[in-house]
Design a protein around this motif. Structure first.
Motif, PDB file in Angstrom:
ATOM      1  N   HIS A   1      83.857  32.864 -28.708  1.00  0.00           N
ATOM      2  CA  HIS A   1      83.020  32.980 -27.517  1.00  0.00           C
ATOM      3  C   HIS A   1      83.873  32.925 -26.257  1.00  0.00           C
TER       4      HIS A   1
ATOM      5  N   TRP B   1      73.065  28.153 -28.399  1.00  0.00           N
ATOM      6  CA  TRP B   1      73.274  28.738 -27.069  1.00  0.00           C
ATOM      7  C   TRP B   1      74.520  29.624 -27.049  1.00  0.00           C
ATOM      8  N   ASN B   2      75.582  29.210 -27.731  1.00  0.00           N
ATOM      9  CA  ASN B   2      76.778  30.047 -27.821  1.00  0.00           C
ATOM     10  C   ASN B   2      76.454  31.417 -28.408  1.00  0.00           C
TER      11      ASN B   2
ATOM     12  N   THR C   1      74.289  33.643 -25.910  1.00  0.00           N
ATOM     13  CA  THR C   1      75.057  34.205 -24.794  1.00  0.00           C
ATOM     14  C   THR C   1      76.117  35.181 -25.277  1.00  0.00           C
TER      15      THR C   1
ATOM     16  N   LEU D   1      77.421  37.368 -22.188  1.00  0.00           N
ATOM     17  CA  LEU D   1      77.531  36.546 -20.985  1.00  0.00           C
ATOM     18  C   LEU D   1      78.536  35.414 -21.196  1.00  0.00           C
TER      19      LEU D   1
ATOM     20  N   SER E   1      79.158  32.181 -20.800  1.00  0.00           N
ATOM     21  CA  SER E   1      78.644  30.854 -20.466  1.00  0.00           C
ATOM     22  C   SER E   1      79.612  29.789 -20.967  1.00  0.00           C
TER      23      SER E   1
ATOM     24  N   ALA F   1      73.229  32.274 -16.421  1.00  0.00           N
ATOM     25  CA  ALA F   1      73.597  31.683 -17.712  1.00  0.00           C
ATOM     26  C   ALA F   1      74.211  30.301 -17.529  1.00  0.00           C
TER      27      ALA F   1
ATOM     28  N   THR G   1      72.585  26.796 -19.141  1.00  0.00           N
ATOM     29  CA  THR G   1      73.311  26.293 -20.313  1.00  0.00           C
ATOM     30  C   THR G   1      72.946  24.857 -20.672  1.00  0.00           C
TER      31      THR G   1
END
Length: 333
Positions: A25, A94-95, A98, A103, A105, A310, A314
């Motif tokens: 990520h 969430w990882n 995004t 994105l 983040s 984002a 988060t």
């Protein structure tokens, strides 16, 4: 194998999965600028980033200790382990969201938001003063500092080389970008791998397999370093495109300045303040800072706005996912 040991093994495994997702990520943080300016090919950039992630992860434990003991204090036993597991699940979720959206983040803030959300809904202690001092204030200040320093440094570079021939200057900065990308990768390992070390140690303490305040076990350090390195080596092409070309079309000089400023901020916060700041926020702000020296319209502010959205979401989004899971698992403790 006892249930407690099974939970410890599960939480450690999930923590390493989070570390891996952090690597792919956030791989763009270290190498997007070098790849976009053709200072490095994508394969060489990823290999170099993975190597320096490992080196950076071995250079200190200040951030790991903040995450491992300063964010939450879960109870020992099954309840504490389920809280940590829920926090990791929120961060990973969430990882992945995004990453799918391309994105950049913050994996760091996703982890901290997840841990806090998982703890607060089951009335487990959350150290809000530490979160304010070590997370929220740096979260606000680091992008501002990164933007301002990058803008000022780029103005200085433009003035210093104002009479030089463009071709040799571009060639020189393209070569220098190899060093600045390596420095950024080192800072990524120093900051982000340590956060996973802290969570793994937190799980060991909750399971009764480690003493609080006794430092970070060597095997935890090595496994976290390896996991983030493997994740980085697998690449993060979606986010790399956003950072490398979506915000601004970078040239080698601006890429070098952005990476140098961002890595300096990462080292300072890790060693001087033990603060788990976001590598994503820092490098993105630095890229915006060097871009703003061209002209205001050179920065694609619409893309920057999406990134900012984002960033804002988060902490609460990862906390919400972790809180729901924590409530569902709590009766099993």
């Amino acid at each position: 194998m006892s249930l407690t040991l099974t939970l410890v093994v599960l939480v450690v495994a999930v923590a390493l999965v989070f570390d891996y997702t952090n690597g792919f990520h956030d791989a763009a943080n270290a190498i997007a600028t070098a790849v976009s300016t053709r200072a490095l090919s994508p394969r060489k950039a990823l290999a170099m980033a993975a190597f320096f992630n490992i080196i950076g992860a071995l250079l200190g434990h200040g951030v790991a200790e903040t995450v491992g003991s300063g964010i939450i204090s879960p109870p020992n036993g099954h309840e504490g382990l389920l809280i940590v597991l829920s926090g990791l699940a929120g961060a990973i979720t969430w990882n992945m969201i995004t990453w799918a959206l391309g994105l950049p983040s913050s994996s760091s803030h996703a982890l901290i938001g997840g841990l806090a959300g998982a703890a607060v809904v089951v009335s487990s202690p959350v150290h809000w003063s530490v979160i304010l001092d070590k997370v929220v204030i740096p979260m606000v200040l680091s992008p501002i500092v990164g933007f301002a320093l990058a803008f000022g440094a780029m103005v200085g570079v433009l003035w210093l080389f104002r009479k030089a021939r463009p071709t040799p200057v571009t060639r020189g900065f393209r070569t220098a970008q190899i060093a600045s990308a390596a420095a950024m990768s080192l800072g990524h390992g120093l900051q982000d791998a340590q956060k996973t070390m802290g969570v793994m140690t937190l799980a060991l303490v909750a399971g009764g397999y480690h003493t609080r305040g006794a430092g970070i076990p060597l095997w935890v350090t090595l496994s976290a370093a390896l996991a983030i390195s493997l994740g980085t080596a697998s690449g993060g092409w979606r986010i790399m495109r956003t950072l490398g070309r979506g915000v601004i079309e970078l040239d080698p000089a601006r890429g070098f300045v952005a990476e140098t400023v961002a890595s300096s901020v990462l080292y300072t916060t890790a060693y001087a303040f033990h603060a788990p700041i976001s590598t994503t926020h820092t490098i993105t702000a630095a890229i915006m800072g060097v871009g703003a020296t061209k002209r205001r319209s050179a920065v694609r502010w619409g893309v920057a706005g999406d990134i900012l959205t984002a960033w804002v979401l988060t902490l609460p989004a990862s906390a919400l996912v972790a809180a729901v899971l924590s409530l569902l698992l709590h009766p099993l403790a």
